[in-house]
Structures are given as C-alpha cells and as structure tokens.
Design an enzyme around this catalytic site. Sequence first.
Site, PDB file in Angstrom:
ATOM      1  N   GLY A  40      19.342   1.700  -9.197  1.00  0.00           N
ATOM      2  CA  GLY A  40      19.712   0.987  -8.020  1.00  0.00           C
ATOM      3  C   GLY A  40      20.779   1.588  -7.006  1.00  0.00           C
ATOM      4  O   GLY A  40      21.332   1.125  -6.450  1.00  0.00           O
TER       5      GLY A  40
ATOM      6  N   THR B 248       0.810  -1.075   0.022  1.00  0.00           N
ATOM      7  CA  THR B 248      -0.114  -0.079   0.033  1.00  0.00           C
ATOM      8  C   THR B 248       0.865   1.168   0.040  1.00  0.00           C
ATOM      9  O   THR B 248       1.939   1.175   0.545  1.00  0.00           O
ATOM     10  CB  THR B 248      -0.845  -0.031   1.197  1.00  0.00           C
ATOM     11  N   HIS B 249       0.339   2.346  -0.513  1.00  0.00           N
ATOM     12  CA  HIS B 249       0.840   3.730  -0.647  1.00  0.00           C
ATOM     13  C   HIS B 249       0.154   4.637   0.238  1.00  0.00           C
ATOM     14  O   HIS B 249       0.543   5.770   0.356  1.00  0.00           O
ATOM     15  CB  HIS B 249       0.936   4.318  -2.023  1.00  0.00           C
TER      16      HIS B 249
ATOM     17  N   PHE C 118       9.710  -0.755 -13.260  1.00  0.00           N
ATOM     18  CA  PHE C 118       9.720  -0.542 -11.445  1.00  0.00           C
ATOM     19  C   PHE C 118      11.113  -0.668 -11.021  1.00  0.00           C
ATOM     20  O   PHE C 118      11.296  -0.288  -9.704  1.00  0.00           O
ATOM     21  CB  PHE C 118       8.972  -1.953 -11.049  1.00  0.00           C
TER      22      PHE C 118
ATOM     23  N   SER D 165      12.904   9.630  -9.338  1.00  0.00           N
ATOM     24  CA  SER D 165      12.480   8.308  -9.741  1.00  0.00           C
ATOM     25  C   SER D 165      10.895   8.349  -9.919  1.00  0.00           C
ATOM     26  O   SER D 165      10.604   7.614 -11.120  1.00  0.00           O
ATOM     27  CB  SER D 165      12.268   7.389  -8.473  1.00  0.00           C
TER      28      SER D 165
END
Length: 314
Positions: A279, A121-122, A275, A151
């Site tokens: 990195g 969940t966000h 997604f 991002s």
Amino acid sequence: MAGKEPSYALGMHLYKGILLPNIVLDSSVEALQTFEVRPDDIWLCTYPKSGTHWMGEIVGLILTRGVPEKIDRSLATSCVEMIDMKQKMPATREEELKNPMDLTPYMDKIAAAPSPRLIITHLPLRFLPPKLEERGRVIYVARNPKDVLNSLCSMMVKGDINPNMPKDAGWMFLLSSFMEDKAHFGPWRDHVREFWKIRGKKNAGFFFYESMKKDPMGSVRDVAALIGVDLTTEELQKVVEHSSFKGMSKTYATGGAGAKEGNKDFFEQIKTLPFLGKGYAGQWKDRFTVAQNEMFDKFYNEKMTAEDPTFEFE
C-alpha cells in the site's frame, strides 16, 4: 513428462501482436467489438498491478456510499476478456490434465449482470468496444512502471504463480521482457498512452496511483463525480477510510462478514491470490539493484516523450 511441465493456463500467446495470458480468450476479445455497452457501465481499465483492486474498492464504496458490506463484488473475480477465474489455477500440466479448467467466458456473466456494472479489464484501449469513452464511463489507473514490475514479481512469488521458476530468474525475466516490449498485455507505455489520449473526454478519467496515495480525498471526489454520485462529506470520509490500506486489509481479513451472498467467490479468491500489496509507492527500491535501476532509467527516458504522462517514482 507432463508432470514436470507448467500448466497451459500459465502460458502466453500472441493476439494481433500483443502477448496475452492463456486465460484470456481470443473469442472474447473479438466479441468486445460488438459488446453492448450500457450508459451506466463503469469500465475499470488498468495495466496489471497498477491499483486495479484498490480502485475497484473505491468505486464499490462510492456506489454504496461508504458501506463495504453492501458492495456488489460479483463481477470482481475476473476481467471481461478472461475465463471465469474463481476456479483453482493448476500449477502443472499433469494437474491440469487431471482437472481441466472451465473455459466459460467471463463475458457471459458480465453480459447478464444487472446495472450498474463494474467491468474490469487489462486490455489495451484498441481492443475494447469502439468509442467506449462515449458509451460508458472509463476509469484508468496508471502507476509508475518500476512499482508495477515490483508488484508483478511479488505476486508471482507470493501467489506461487510459477513454482518452477527460481525467484531471481523470475525477476530478471520480468524486467527484460518489460524492456523488450514482450510483457503480457503489450508494451506498458503504449497501454498508458492510449488512455492518456482520451483523458479529456467527458466520461473518461485518468488517475495516477501515486497521486491517489497523496490525496485520497480529492481522488475519491473526482471518481465520484465521474460516475455521477454526489457524496455527502460524511460519506466521502467513509469511502476514504474503508478504501485505505488499513481499511481494505480489515475488510479482506474478515472475509466480508455480513456481506452479500454473491460475494463469496471474491473472498475465496482473495485467500489464494495476493491482490493486496503493502500500500505505498516506491517499493521498487527494495527490488532493483543500482545497475538495474540505471539500465531501466535509460530505457524509460529513451521511450517516453514530452507528450506522455509524467510519473512519480518516490
């Protein structure tokens, strides 16, 4: 003309003062207040683009003791508050009218899933089930806001989220919205603060993206302890290896060859939405101008207090 308009699905709406994407169902957010939380549930909570899929991979690898092919990714394609996102996102209103989206609540799939469930969940903590940290396991990942913004912008461009918005305009829109507290899922600092306040609870863990990068072994060990899995040294090393940027890139590139059948939707989605980033921390330096950075630093220093978490920006 409908053909020139962006789709409704790409839009936003207000819910109790918080700006939410239209793919979030208000009915699902309301239903979370009475949602049945299981003791072995693992709730992965993040502000968007803060390391959600990375932590999800770590949890999956811990549960399978370091074997990526055994990870159950059936609940990794959407957040509990959203519709089922395995379907193609329409870019224009015309496309949306021709092929209406399935608005089935993803919560239905989560409610029927076997334990242990990894629930993503966000949403801000106040929208989640009451006393969640006492009823299940809560993992929160926080990332410095400059890299979060970078991002988000990269995902918009690479994922062609809004093809009608010029790249430069998209970045300025994100930056100004963030600083004006008009970003989706609410003000970043409030989102972080809510989970920071419960970090000392027995079943709640607060993890910094930047610290995870510096000490992946220690971070994996802490996550495993939080969800009650005792890993051997060899298993711990496997989790670290396969959850590294190199390891995840290999897993995603092979499409989970030999993986469970139920993971097909996840790997199909990975092909269309970026997604996996580069990195590393500090990527914001490639996006912010000197003036934008100074402006953001002023905003950040005025809004954050000594009681708030301290972030690393390098």
